[in-house]
Design a protein around this motif. Sequence first.
Motif, PDB file in Angstrom:
ATOM      1  N   PHE A  82     -18.513  25.554  17.930  1.00 38.82           N
ATOM      2  CA  PHE A  82     -18.737  26.887  18.555  1.00 38.82           C
ATOM      3  C   PHE A  82     -20.210  27.073  18.912  1.00 38.82           C
ATOM      4  O   PHE A  82     -21.078  26.409  18.375  1.00 38.82           O
ATOM      5  N   GLY A 104     -18.568  32.414  13.990  1.00 36.56           N
ATOM      6  CA  GLY A 104     -18.212  31.323  14.903  1.00 36.56           C
ATOM      7  C   GLY A 104     -17.096  30.435  14.331  1.00 36.56           C
ATOM      8  O   GLY A 104     -17.011  30.243  13.117  1.00 36.56           O
ATOM      9  N   GLN A 105     -16.228  30.031  15.169  1.00 40.47           N
ATOM     10  CA  GLN A 105     -15.134  29.131  14.759  1.00 40.47           C
ATOM     11  C   GLN A 105     -15.039  27.976  15.758  1.00 40.47           C
ATOM     12  O   GLN A 105     -15.092  28.197  16.981  1.00 40.47           O
ATOM     13  N   ASP A 106     -14.882  26.743  15.184  1.00 41.65           N
ATOM     14  CA  ASP A 106     -14.697  25.592  16.065  1.00 41.65           C
ATOM     15  C   ASP A 106     -13.340  25.659  16.738  1.00 41.65           C
ATOM     16  O   ASP A 106     -12.372  26.184  16.167  1.00 41.65           O
ATOM     17  N   GLY A 107     -13.260  25.135  17.931  1.00 47.50           N
ATOM     18  CA  GLY A 107     -11.983  25.047  18.606  1.00 47.50           C
ATOM     19  C   GLY A 107     -11.134  23.921  18.001  1.00 47.50           C
ATOM     20  O   GLY A 107     -11.652  22.952  17.460  1.00 47.50           O
ATOM     21  N   PRO A 136     -12.805  27.328  20.896  1.00 46.28           N
ATOM     22  CA  PRO A 136     -13.818  27.710  19.903  1.00 46.28           C
ATOM     23  C   PRO A 136     -14.203  29.204  20.076  1.00 46.28           C
ATOM     24  O   PRO A 136     -14.149  29.744  21.168  1.00 46.28           O
ATOM     25  N   VAL A 137     -14.575  29.890  18.977  1.00 48.86           N
ATOM     26  CA  VAL A 137     -15.028  31.308  18.975  1.00 48.86           C
ATOM     27  C   VAL A 137     -16.542  31.315  18.805  1.00 48.86           C
ATOM     28  O   VAL A 137     -17.069  30.773  17.819  1.00 48.86           O
ATOM     29  N   THR A 138     -17.201  31.939  19.790  1.00 46.62           N
ATOM     30  CA  THR A 138     -18.671  31.982  19.753  1.00 46.62           C
ATOM     31  C   THR A 138     -19.135  32.830  18.574  1.00 46.62           C
ATOM     32  O   THR A 138     -18.624  33.924  18.315  1.00 46.62           O
ATOM     33  N   GLN A 139     -20.140  32.367  17.842  1.00 44.57           N
ATOM     34  CA  GLN A 139     -20.725  33.166  16.752  1.00 44.57           C
ATOM     35  C   GLN A 139     -21.752  34.146  17.344  1.00 44.57           C
ATOM     36  O   GLN A 139     -22.631  33.744  18.093  1.00 44.57           O
TER      37      GLN A 139
END
Length: 614
Positions: A82, A104-107, A136-139
Motif C-alpha cells: 500500500f 494501509g493494507q496490502d492488496g 491495496p488500501v492507501t494509508q
Amino acid sequence: MEVGTGTTVVTTAPIAPTTSYVADPNPDAGAGDQTVVTPGTPGEATTTKEPGQDPVTEVTTPPVNEVISVDNVDTATSTQSFDTITRYNPNLPVGSTNVIAQQGQDGVTTTTTTYDVDPNTGQLSNPQISTQTTPPVTQIVEYGPVAGDTVYQADPSLPYNQTTTIEGTPGDPNDPNNLPTDTIIKVGNTTHEVAPIPYDVEYVGVSQPTDYTNVRTEGQAGSTATTTTYDVDPNTGALSNPVTTLQTVPPITQVVEKGTVQVTTDTVAYDTIYKENPDLPEGTQNVVQQGVTGQTQTTTTYTVNPETGALENPTSDTVTTQYKQDQIIEVGTGVTTSTTSPILPETIYQANPDADAGTGDLTVLVPGQEGVATTVKEPGKEAVTTTTTEPVNEVIGVDNVDTTTSTQSFDTITRYNPNLPVGSTNVIVQQGQDGVTTTTTVYDVDPNTGQLSNPQVSTTTTPPVSQIVEYGPVAGGTVYQPDANVPYNQTQTVEGTPGEPNDPNNLPTDTIIKVGNVQTDVTQQPYDTTYVGVNEPTTYTNVQTQGQDGTTITTTTYTVNPETGALENPVDTTTTLVENKTRLLKSVQVLQHLRRRRYLRLQHIKPTLIQMLV
C-alpha cells in the motif's frame, strides 16, 4: 377338539448404517482432507410373530448414517504493497500529528480451485478455478489544527485579576485561507471596594392590627465605591499603573407600616330567668331557652412614633357585637304565671357625614335597648304574650363623606400709593388668600350592613385672592449748599418733594439746606490824641485836628460739606475801611468827652459797615 399352544414370538435384528460424503470447503492451501462430521450408529429392527398370523417387522431404532466431510477447496494468494498520504484534518484535537486516519493494507490476489465431491466414495473431480483480487488500501496519516498565539487584554467587567479566555481558532499553517487565530485572554483590571452607608428607618401608621408590620419601601443601604483601574501587559497579563476613582450612591430610607388598630373582645354573662309553668308538675324545671353569652368589641387606635415605631396616644371605642341571651327555665307551679323575656333590638345603619378625609367611621347614634315581652299562662289555657316594652333599635352612623382639598397659591402685587405717609413700605392693603379646590365624595349607606356604595363626586373651587402690598412716597436726599446771604452758620431750608422712585415723571427731589458760610469781623482802630502847647491860658482847650477811628473788616469764607453741612476750609480776607486820624486836644476834659462821643458813633456805624461788606 384342538387345543391352542401357540405363543407370540418377538425377535430383533441390527440395521447397519451407510456412509455419505459431503463437501467441506477450507480456504487454506491443499484439498482432500476428510473429517467425520457424524459418526455412524447401527439401528434395530423388531419382528413380532403372533400365532396364526404372518410375522410383522418394524424399525424400532433407526440407524444414524456416517457423514464424512471432504475439503474440496484449494487456495493460493499473492500481495501488492500500500501507499501512504499525509493530509490536514480540522476535526482532530489541536496539535495532533501523525494520526493514522486510514490503516494501509496490502492488496491481495486469491486463486481458488473448487472440486466436486462424490457422495458415495469421497473422490474429488471436476475442478473449477476462480480468481479474486482485493486492491491495496492507501494509508492516510493526518495532522490536526495548529493553535495561534496568546494575547492579554484589559476587561473591567471581570473580577479583579481573574481572566476569561476567548479561544483563538486553530487552523492549518499550510493554508493561507485557514491560518490559526490568536487566543484572547481578558484580564479583570479593576478593583471595587464598597463602603456601605446604612439607611434610616421611618415608621408610618396604617389601619391594620397592631401586630401588623409591612415594609412599604424597602430600605437600601447607600455605598461609597472606590474603583482602581490597572493597565494590562498584552504579553504577560501583568497589572500595573493603578488609577483610583470614587462614586457614592445615597441610601434609601426604609418605610415600615405599623398596624395601629387593636381589637379586643370581652364576654357579657347571661342571666338565668326562672319562669313558672302551670302546665308542669310543681317542683319540676324545663330549660326553654339556652343562655347565650354576649360579646363586646373594643377597638383601640394608636399613633406611631416615626422614629422608634412605638405605639402611642391610644384612643378606644367599644361596640356590642353579640347581645347576651338570658337562659329561661320554666318551673312547674300549676297556677297562673306571668313571665317576661327580652326583645332583642335590631341594628340600623344610616349616613353620618363627616367632612374630614376618609370614610367608613362608625358612630353609635342611638344605643340599642332590649324590649320586654310579658307572657301570661293561665292554667288550662294557651299562653298569651304581649310586648310591654318596645325595643329601641340600635342606630349606627356611618361616615359616608370623603373630602380632599388642594390649594392654589395667591399672587403678590406691589404698587405705589401717593396717599401713604412718606417712607411707608410693605403696607398690606389686601391680604392674600390661597385658592382652595374641595372635592367631596358622598356614598350611599346600606341600612342593613353599613356598606358604602354608589359614590357621587362634587367639586367646589374658591379662587385665590391676590395680596396687594403698597409703598408710599419716597423722600429725596438732603443736600447742603453755601449761601453768603444767610447769616453765618445759620440755615435756610428749601424742602424737597417726595415722589415715586420707579416713575421717571414723578421722581423725588432733594431738600436743599442753605448754610451761611461767611463770617465778618469788624475791628475798630482807635485814633490817637496828641496834645500840643499853644500860647494860650491854661484853661484853654481846642481841637486843632479832629481825630477819627480807623475800621478793619476781616471776612472769613468757608466751604460747606454737602452731606453734613459742616463748615470747612476757611479763607480769610481783611479790608481796611477807614484809616484812623490823630487829633490834637488842649484839655484833658475835652479828650474824655471826645472819646465818649467816638464810642457812641462806632456803635451806630458798625452794623451799617457789616451790611455793606456783605
